[in-house]
Motif scaffolding. Structure first.
Motif, PDB file in Angstrom:
ATOM      1  N   HIS A 172      35.997  38.741  33.879  1.00 31.10           N
ATOM      2  CA  HIS A 172      35.702  40.218  33.861  1.00 31.10           C
ATOM      3  C   HIS A 172      36.144  40.591  32.511  1.00 31.10           C
ATOM      4  O   HIS A 172      35.440  41.330  31.672  1.00 31.10           O
ATOM      5  CB  HIS A 172      36.313  40.911  34.935  1.00 31.10           C
ATOM      6  CG  HIS A 172      36.096  42.455  34.744  1.00 31.10           C
ATOM      7  ND1 HIS A 172      34.844  43.012  34.736  1.00 31.10           N
ATOM      8  CD2 HIS A 172      37.075  43.284  34.354  1.00 31.10           C
ATOM      9  CE1 HIS A 172      35.190  44.312  34.507  1.00 31.10           C
ATOM     10  NE2 HIS A 172      36.448  44.382  34.189  1.00 31.10           N
ATOM     11  N   CYS A 182      29.623  46.527  34.968  1.00 31.20           N
ATOM     12  CA  CYS A 182      29.679  45.283  34.174  1.00 31.20           C
ATOM     13  C   CYS A 182      29.003  44.179  34.739  1.00 31.20           C
ATOM     14  O   CYS A 182      28.759  44.046  35.992  1.00 31.20           O
ATOM     15  CB  CYS A 182      31.343  44.850  34.624  1.00 31.20           C
ATOM     16  SG  CYS A 182      31.555  43.270  33.775  1.00 31.20           S
ATOM     17  N   CYS A 188      29.186  40.890  34.643  1.00 32.53           N
ATOM     18  CA  CYS A 188      29.820  39.514  34.817  1.00 32.53           C
ATOM     19  C   CYS A 188      29.651  39.109  36.251  1.00 32.53           C
ATOM     20  O   CYS A 188      29.473  40.016  37.309  1.00 32.53           O
ATOM     21  CB  CYS A 188      31.426  39.765  34.369  1.00 32.53           C
ATOM     22  SG  CYS A 188      32.564  40.046  35.800  1.00 32.53           S
ATOM     23  N   CYS A 230      31.895  40.766  39.052  1.00 33.13           N
ATOM     24  CA  CYS A 230      31.582  42.255  39.356  1.00 33.13           C
ATOM     25  C   CYS A 230      30.180  41.986  40.230  1.00 33.13           C
ATOM     26  O   CYS A 230      29.824  42.922  41.151  1.00 33.13           O
ATOM     27  CB  CYS A 230      31.333  43.045  38.090  1.00 33.13           C
ATOM     28  SG  CYS A 230      32.856  43.470  37.242  1.00 33.13           S
TER      29      CYS A 230
HETATM   30 ZN   LIG Z   1      33.075  42.469  35.439  1.00 35.87          ZN
END
Ligand SMILES: [Zn+2]
Length: 390
Positions: free
Chosen positions: A339, A308, A310, A313
């Motif tokens: 997220h 991911c 984001c 993360c």
């Molecule tokens: Zn994430």
């Protein structure tokens, strides 16, 4: 495809294996590419998140709620600022729910008649009459790009007589809403009711699609029925809607719900789950759903999802997020919701790309088992990580 003057709709691709399709809609505030998930901004704000997050994730439509905005801040504020876009600083499209769902969810506090629904404001106790005309008038004042008709939603487990009465009232209100829209350039969607009764869905769809709406929604699902009943009703009812206009499944759902409904020909979705569950410590990942309240995450260094992009993360371990959840630190709701909205956006984008490239079946067969899984049945460490540790 037919050109509606208010919501031009073009078909970009149709999947050959399933009923999935990719459309482009032209709203008053930019293009919308389907299948699309619309984050819920009930009170003109995302739960836990700055709207900047939705901008950065390239979300194209937000959903706001007429019932709540009518009560507070009230129409005079939108008149003063021009519209909701200027008020909340969002220059992409907005879809407004009509208030119909609140007539259902708050039904004990509401008295319903042919004319509309009467209830007391939760801010100052004044009595408000929400009619189809009043709902459209308020949605015009809010200045949304897509308005919804006021409908009468009942539990999907209601008996046949109750369900029939609700769909017939919905049809009468749909005609009144359509007339009330007048020459406004805002698009307007009709809503098909009928619960899980096949013949009632068919009747409702015939009545609602006889009106020249710009799109059609399936209402009355995700309100009590099983997952299988929802999927069967969605598949059957989506086929009853015109192929050349967008189809919207209201209030759905989890990532697997979205994949299953896109497969059945639905284009648009909204749901509170990404932020509501984010606030409870639950995250959707490319290895299934995980619940950070569980003690198994106390010393896990991995991020929520290594694939991911984001900001959560990129920076934080599951152990840190688990700690914040246990300590009830408010920031964790923002971190996990960021997220989850990243995950939903990415899922919708993958579905669209797969439909355009003729690979939707491969995506479905690869992702459906993952989206169905959760950490209560899976090990807390992703399989790739376990292999690396051996
Ligand atoms: Zn994430």
């Amino acid at each position: 495809m037919a050109i509606s003057s208010r919501l031009p709709c073009s078909l970009d691709a149709r999947d050959e294996w399933s009923r999935a399709r990719a459309l482009t809609l032209k709203t008053l505030h930019g293009s919308v590419e389907t299948p699309i998930f619309m984050p819920v901004a009930t009170q003109a704000a995302l739960r836990f998140l700055d709207l900047e997050c939705a901008h950065q994730l390239d979300y194209q439509v937000l959903l706001a709620n007429t019932y709540h905005l009518l009560i507070r801040p009230g129409p005079e504020i939108f008149q003063r600022y021009g519209d909701i876009h200027r008020f909340m600083k969002w220059d992409h499209a907005v879809l407004t729910d009509s208030g119909g769902f609140q007539l259902f969810s708050l039904s004990k506090q509401i008295s319903l008649s042919e004319d509309g629904a009467s209830f007391r404001s939760y801010t100052d106790g004044r009595r408000i009459l929400l009619t189809p005309e009043r709902s459209i008038e308020m949605q015009k004042t809010i200045g949304s790009d897509i308005m919804m008709v006021l409908d009468h939603c009942v539990s999907s487990t209601s008996d046949e007589a109750t369900t029939r009465a609700a769909l017939e009232l919905t049809t009468r209100w749909a005609h009144r809403s359509y007339t009330a829209r007048g020459d406004s350039q805002q698009a307007l969607f009709g809503i098909v009711q009928g619960g899980c009764f096949t013949h009632l869905r068919r009747e409702s769809a015939a009545q609602i699609t006889s009106i020249d709406f710009d799109g059609f929604a399936l209402g009355g699902l995700a309100v009590g029925e099983s997952k299988a009943e929802r999927e069967d009703t969605t598949e059957f009812a989506a086929e009853l809607l015109p192929a050349d206009k967008p189809r919207y499944l209201m209030g759905v759902g989890t990532p697997i719900d979205l994949l299953e409904a896109v497969r059945r020909g639905v284009d648009m979705f909204d749901c509170i789950l990404p932020t509501a569950l984010g606030g409870q410590g639950v995250a959707f990942t490319s290895h299934g759903k995980i619940d950070l309240r569980r003690g198994v995450y106390r010393i896990i260094d991995d991020p929520l999802d290594r694939s991911c992009p984001c900001s959560t993360c990129a920076r934080f371990s599951r152990a840190y997020l688990h700690h914040l959840v246990k300590a009830q630190e408010p920031i964790v709701s923002q971190l996990i919701s960021t997220h989850n909205l990243t995950f939903y956006r990415s899922l919708m984008r993958r579905m669209r790309v797969a439909i355009l490239s003729g690979t939707f079946r491969e995506l479905y067969e690869r992702e459906a088992p993952i989206l169905l899984s959760s950490d209560t049945e899976n090990p807390p460490v992703p399989p790739a990580r376990r292999r690396a540790l051996r």
